[in-house]
Design an enzyme around this catalytic site. Sequence first.
Site, mmCIF file in Angstrom:
data_model
loop_
_atom_site.group_PDB
_atom_site.id
_atom_site.type_symbol
_atom_site.label_atom_id
_atom_site.label_comp_id
_atom_site.label_asym_id
_atom_site.label_seq_id
_atom_site.Cartn_x
_atom_site.Cartn_y
_atom_site.Cartn_z
ATOM 1 N N TYR A 142 0.824 -1.215 0.000
ATOM 2 C CA TYR A 142 0.000 0.000 0.000
ATOM 3 C C TYR A 142 0.855 1.260 0.000
ATOM 4 O O TYR A 142 0.449 2.285 -0.520
ATOM 5 C CB TYR A 142 -0.891 0.037 1.245
ATOM 6 C CG TYR A 142 -2.233 -0.628 1.109
ATOM 7 C CD1 TYR A 142 -2.332 -1.975 0.787
ATOM 8 C CD2 TYR A 142 -3.410 0.094 1.320
ATOM 9 C CE1 TYR A 142 -3.567 -2.586 0.679
ATOM 10 C CE2 TYR A 142 -4.654 -0.515 1.211
ATOM 11 C CZ TYR A 142 -4.724 -1.851 0.893
ATOM 12 O OH TYR A 142 -5.947 -2.443 0.787
ATOM 13 N N LYS A 189 2.726 -15.399 2.220
ATOM 14 C CA LYS A 189 2.986 -16.105 0.954
ATOM 15 C C LYS A 189 4.485 -16.373 0.919
ATOM 16 O O LYS A 189 5.218 -15.935 0.023
ATOM 17 C CB LYS A 189 2.501 -15.227 -0.219
ATOM 18 C CG LYS A 189 2.510 -15.894 -1.570
ATOM 19 C CD LYS A 189 1.423 -16.940 -1.770
ATOM 20 C CE LYS A 189 1.613 -17.663 -3.075
ATOM 21 N NZ LYS A 189 0.764 -18.862 -3.231
ATOM 22 N N ASP A 221 -3.321 -18.088 -0.041
ATOM 23 C CA ASP A 221 -4.291 -18.743 -0.928
ATOM 24 C C ASP A 221 -5.029 -19.850 -0.175
ATOM 25 O O ASP A 221 -6.252 -19.983 -0.253
ATOM 26 C CB ASP A 221 -3.627 -19.261 -2.217
ATOM 27 C CG ASP A 221 -2.316 -20.018 -1.966
ATOM 28 O OD1 ASP A 221 -1.837 -20.042 -0.814
ATOM 29 O OD2 ASP A 221 -1.778 -20.589 -2.932
ATOM 30 N N ASP A 245 -6.557 -6.988 4.079
ATOM 31 C CA ASP A 245 -7.674 -6.316 3.419
ATOM 32 C C ASP A 245 -8.575 -7.348 2.757
ATOM 33 O O ASP A 245 -9.800 -7.347 2.925
ATOM 34 C CB ASP A 245 -7.120 -5.328 2.380
ATOM 35 C CG ASP A 245 -8.216 -4.571 1.673
ATOM 36 O OD1 ASP A 245 -9.146 -4.106 2.364
ATOM 37 O OD2 ASP A 245 -8.155 -4.437 0.436
ATOM 38 N N ASP A 249 -12.540 -8.943 4.156
ATOM 39 C CA ASP A 249 -13.797 -8.857 3.386
ATOM 40 C C ASP A 249 -14.390 -10.258 3.204
ATOM 41 O O ASP A 249 -15.587 -10.466 3.319
ATOM 42 C CB ASP A 249 -13.554 -8.240 2.001
ATOM 43 C CG ASP A 249 -13.809 -6.741 1.972
ATOM 44 O OD1 ASP A 249 -13.520 -6.086 2.991
ATOM 45 O OD2 ASP A 249 -14.291 -6.231 0.939
HETATM 46 C C1 IPM Z 1 -10.410 -0.909 4.035
HETATM 47 C C2 IPM Z 1 -10.603 -0.272 2.687
HETATM 48 C C3 IPM Z 1 -9.401 0.588 2.370
HETATM 49 C C4 IPM Z 1 -8.198 -0.326 2.310
HETATM 50 C C5 IPM Z 1 -9.516 1.409 1.079
HETATM 51 C C6 IPM Z 1 -10.757 2.272 1.079
HETATM 52 C C7 IPM Z 1 -8.295 2.226 0.817
HETATM 53 O O1 IPM Z 1 -10.840 -1.231 1.716
HETATM 54 O O2 IPM Z 1 -10.300 -0.162 5.029
HETATM 55 O O3 IPM Z 1 -10.376 -2.134 4.109
HETATM 56 O O4 IPM Z 1 -7.927 -0.956 1.275
HETATM 57 O O5 IPM Z 1 -7.496 -0.415 3.319
HETATM 58 MN MN MN Z 2 -10.991 -3.284 2.471
#
Ligand code: IPM
Ligand code: MN
Length: 372
Positions: A142, A189, A221, A245, A249
């Site tokens: 990042y 990884k 993975d 990240d 999700d």
């Molecule tokens: C999160 C979001 C952020 C990230 C984005 C909006 C930059 O997806 O907080 O998980 O990737 O960290």
């Molecule tokens: Mn995110």
Amino acid sequence: MKINIAVLPGDGIGPEVTNQAIKVLKAIALEFDHTFLFKEAPVGAIAIDQQNNPLPDQTLDLCKSSDAILFGAIGDPKYDNDPTAKVRPEQGLLKLRKELGLYANIRPVKAYDMLLEKSPLKREIIEGTDISIYRELTGGIYFGKKHLSEDGNTASDLCEYSKYEIERIAHLAFKAARNRKQKVTLVDKANVLETSRLWRKVVTNLAKGYPDVTLDFLFVDNAAMQMILNPNQFDVILTENLFGDVISDEASVIGGSIGLLASASVGNKHAMFEPIHGSYPQATGKDIANPVASILSAAMLLEHFDLHDEANLIKKGVEKSLKLEITTPDLNTSYDNITTSKVGDFIADFISNPNDSNINFNNIHLGQSTII
Ligand code: IPM
Ligand code: MN
């Protein structure tokens, strides 16, 4: 206790959900005799529109001088669909994390009993899941050097980590595991990436200082697959920025909605609390977005200041709302009139009347008073 809270509602549904968290915090302040002072500032696309800067100096200054930050959401389709845009909303959030030194992002993932049927995953797989993801937040790909060639045909992002960056979050993950099920899984990884091999080396060494905690390793993975095959094997997951990240999700599917997942981003000096979901532009202004992630982020804020009774009361209110199906459309199948603000009202109401057992179901779902 007095807490100065910087409120950064941001884009899309950010303001709507953040308002519910504030409502709930105000109810807590009243009930427990605290003083919470809220000061708002722009961030993200809205700040670009106003000042051509996703993180204006006044916003950063406000955050630096506050005790905690409550963050809403960031992002706007007009930037997502334009890869050439030089100024982007997300830069505001990334700069904020970096400037405030928020190196650890803690994302709890829980399967609520009353929501087991809402997840697309089978009940027997997700039942009992309770994971705490420790995502490194201010390093890795990042923040590494980015490059786009003159002709625009070649690009690169550098992924870099130092021993120091790995150690400071690893300590937090191991300490958290001590108070949980004493297990840390490092997701990396290491079969391909040099940075991952450094993570393994550093974390393996550091683990010797925590003999009561078991450390194991998973390639990312495989971890992605294990997360939906057998999430109950996880306790604390420790991982780098990008993997964290993605994995978080994915893990949100276990809870039944991404609209439930809260997070805390902490450093040595500052702390910020934010839902893990994005700005959900399609729902903006419709009063339908799930405010629970923001409300639970407020609970994490209180925990940060050791206000555990207060945080627990919020969690109880959330659980009650889920049980009674006072939930937004992402979770709600039986009722279609439960709005973002109604969920906030109910939880704030519960905080003021936690022992009131005379909940009138009909009234709740008719949108009248929640307590008789
Ligand atoms: C999160 C979001 C952020 C990230 C984005 C909006 C930059 O997806 O907080 O998980 O990737 O960290
Ligand atoms: Mn995110």
